[in-house]
Write a protein that holds these residues in place. Structure first.
Motif: not given
Length: 176
Positions: A141-150, A44-63
């Motif tokens: 979404q990243i907060a959810t992944i972190l929470t799921q890992q404790g 239900g999330t975009y992908g891994s934490i690493r991929d999602t961080l890149l996606h967030i910042i990459g999208a902002e630069v792209s916009y």
């Protein structure tokens, strides 16, 4: 509430400063994680934490590039995690670019982009709305992944931002 340009500027500046602050807070929190944690994903999330961080910042630069053609000095490349320092530098660059774009934007300003033989036109103000919403969604979404890992995710709320920036102030109620 009056509708003057000073109120508008304060509102716009706060939105984009909070967005950048939250992105940087999340990048800083994730920087010390193990490769295993950064590779984690939850359905239900975009992908891994690493991929999602890149996606967030990459999208902002792209916009921003779509609007004014500008890129940070060392822009992240799609699909290639550049490391946390590059992402943090790009996030800080985006903050200033967004503030300037938002302060100068009018409802009549249009973004026009062409790819694969098609042209898209949309309001700049709508793209700025997308930028804020997109980052907020993926940070959650990243907060959810972190929470799921404790792992306790950082507090990226507007309340935490106000408190950390010193713009939330409480006083004793001395009436009555």
């Amino acid at each position: 509430m009056s509708d003057n340009s000073e109120n508008r500027e304060g509102f716009v500046v706060d939105l984009f400063h909070h967005n950048a602050w939250a992105n940087l807070k999340l990048l800083n929190a994730c920087e010390g994680l193990s490769d295993e944690h950064l590779a984690a994903n939850v359905p239900g999330t975009y992908g891994s934490i690493r991929d999602t961080l890149l996606h967030i910042i990459g999208a902002e630069v792209s916009y921003i590039r779509r609007v004014n053609g500008r890129l940070p000095g060392n822009p992240p490349k799609r699909g290639e995690f550049p490391g946390f320092e590059v992402l943090k530098q790009a996030a800080a660059w985006c903050e200033e670019e967004y503030v300037q774009l938002a302060l100068s934007a009018t409802p009549a300003d249009m973004v026009v982009e062409t790819w694969e033989g098609k042209t898209a036109r949309y309001r700049l103000t709508a793209l700025l709305t997308q930028a804020i919403n997109h980052s907020t969604e993926h940070r959650a979404q990243i907060a959810t992944i972190l929470t799921q890992q404790g792992i306790e995710p950082p507090d990226m709320s507007g309340w935490a931002y106000m408190d950390e920036m010193g713009i939330f102030q409480e006083t004793e109620d001395v009436t009555g």
